[in-house]
Design an enzyme around this catalytic site. Structure first.
Site, PDB file in Angstrom:
ATOM      1  N   LYS A 160       0.834  -1.155  -0.115  1.00 25.67           N
ATOM      2  CA  LYS A 160      -0.056  -0.179   0.017  1.00 25.67           C
ATOM      3  C   LYS A 160       1.013   1.155   0.014  1.00 25.67           C
ATOM      4  O   LYS A 160       1.820   1.292   0.881  1.00 25.67           O
ATOM      5  CB  LYS A 160      -0.836   0.056   1.210  1.00 25.67           C
ATOM      6  CG  LYS A 160      -1.437   1.129   1.495  1.00 25.67           C
ATOM      7  CD  LYS A 160      -2.578   1.111   2.475  1.00 25.67           C
ATOM      8  CE  LYS A 160      -3.176   2.475   3.250  1.00 25.67           C
ATOM      9  NZ  LYS A 160      -4.137   2.370   4.183  1.00 25.67           N
TER      10      LYS A 160
HETATM   11  C1  R5P Z   1      -1.487   4.250   7.993  1.00 26.05           C
HETATM   12  O1  R5P Z   1      -0.915   5.022   8.694  1.00 26.05           O
HETATM   13  C2  R5P Z   1      -2.824   3.329   8.266  1.00 26.05           C
HETATM   14  O2  R5P Z   1      -3.148   2.425   7.556  1.00 26.05           O
HETATM   15  C3  R5P Z   1      -3.984   4.647   8.119  1.00 26.05           C
HETATM   16  O3  R5P Z   1      -4.584   4.261   9.186  1.00 26.05           O
HETATM   17  C4  R5P Z   1      -4.662   4.265   6.782  1.00 26.05           C
HETATM   18  O4  R5P Z   1      -3.816   3.936   5.530  1.00 26.05           O
HETATM   19  C5  R5P Z   1      -5.228   5.697   6.466  1.00 26.05           C
HETATM   20  O5  R5P Z   1      -5.989   5.375   5.475  1.00 26.05           O
HETATM   21  P1  R5P Z   1      -6.300   7.223   4.685  1.00 26.05           P
HETATM   22  O6  R5P Z   1      -5.018   7.731   4.517  1.00 26.05           O
HETATM   23  O7  R5P Z   1      -6.955   6.780   3.392  1.00 26.05           O
HETATM   24  O8  R5P Z   1      -7.283   7.568   5.816  1.00 26.05           O
END
Ligand code: R5P
Length: 298
Positions: A203
């Protein structure tokens, strides 16, 4: 004693039909074992090779993030519209009904809060517990260039080894420190390191310049991280560009659960990812669904 095969019918061996030997639809996954491929096929749609993963694991380091205060009330109803959910074991056990059959991508690292150095993470879930919760993948942050870079890479290789033992894929999240440059050169480095050391999914963040060089040089599927809340059209454009430039889907959190109409946003992102809906049309779709949702509430 097994029953004797007493059927008088002629046996059919179809000697002239070669047995089907299927390839596997996902990048870099051809040599993985059956259980691993089966779990990956639950996360990524075999028809499109893509996924819309819903990230709601933010609380593991930042507490009750805006939009995630009451997972049971506002987030669980959205899960049916995602292809997979990414969350912690605490939220899964306390707040998500076990009757939900969406594949779970379980956050397995933790330690520091937002008050401390974030790269100082350790593994925080035993593989046996992940198996008990029937997860489809395990995940953690990898802090390339961060203060605890080596430890976070070793956390990942240990998690990958544990996952391989039981057929559970590992998703490495390339975490970026506050002062680090977010460009294609950095993400090529981070993604490639994670893939070389065994992660089956990466990711990472979208960058407008050269994102396709990140996906091209990474031998496993990349899912695009959402990042902080941005205008709806920008988020939809970013998701569209990412999949056009080689991402195998998205793992979005705040741009969905902090949207004015989270359900509409998830449904629209789904169309963008799986059906290549263009950003302007996607915005129309979002607005229409949002208005319908609001009309139903009145
Ligand atoms: C990374 O720090 C974690 O997986 C996050 O909680 C997640 O990736 C955040 O998703 P978004 O940036 O789309 O809110």
């Amino acid at each position: 004693m097994p029953e004797v095969d007493s059927s008088k019918g002629e046996k059919k061996f179809y000697e002239d039909v070669p047995m089907k030997t299927e390839g596997f639809f996902l990048k870099g996954a051809g040599s993985l074992d059956w259980g691993m491929k089966n779990r990956l096929s639950r996360i990524f749609n075999p028809d499109t090779g893509r996924t819309v993963m819903f990230a709601i694991d933010h609380g593991y380091f930042q507490g009750p993030t805006t939009g995630l205060e009451r997972i049971d009330l506002t987030i669980v109803p959205l899960m049916q519209y995602a292809d997979a959910i990414m969350l912690t074991r605490g939220i899964l056990r306390t707040s998500v009904p076990p009757s939900l059959t969406k594949p779970v991508v379980m956050r397995c690292s933790g330690g520091p809060s937002i008050l401390k150095e974030l790269s100082d993470e350790q593994l925080a879930v035993d593989i046996e517990d992940a198996i008990r919760m029937n997860v489809s993948a395990i995940t953690l942050q990898v802090f390339i260039g961060g203060e605890f870079e080596t430890r976070s890479v070793h956390n990942m290789t240990r998690l990958v080894d544990m996952g391989l033992r039981y057929g559970i894929p590992t998703m490495a999240v390339t975490a970026v420190g506050k002062d680090m440059v977010r460009d294609a050169r950095y993400f090529r480095l981070a993604c490639r390191i994670c893939a070389e050391l065994g992660a089956q999914i990466i990711k990472t963040y979208y960058v407008p310049e050269g994102f396709q060089t990140i996906t091209a040089s990474c031998p496993v599927p990349i899912v695009m991280a959402g990042g902080k809340k941005i205008p709806v059209l920008d988020a939809l454009t970013m998701a569209y560009n990412a999949v056009q430039e080689g991402a195998s889907g998205v793992d979005m959190g705040r741009n969905i659960f902090q949207a004015d109409a989270p359900k509409a946003m998830m449904q629209t992102v789904h169309k963008v990812v799986h059906e290549n809906l263009k950003p302007a049309d996607a915005l129309d779709m979002y607005e229409t669904l949002k208005n319908e949702e609001q009309a139903n509430q009145d």
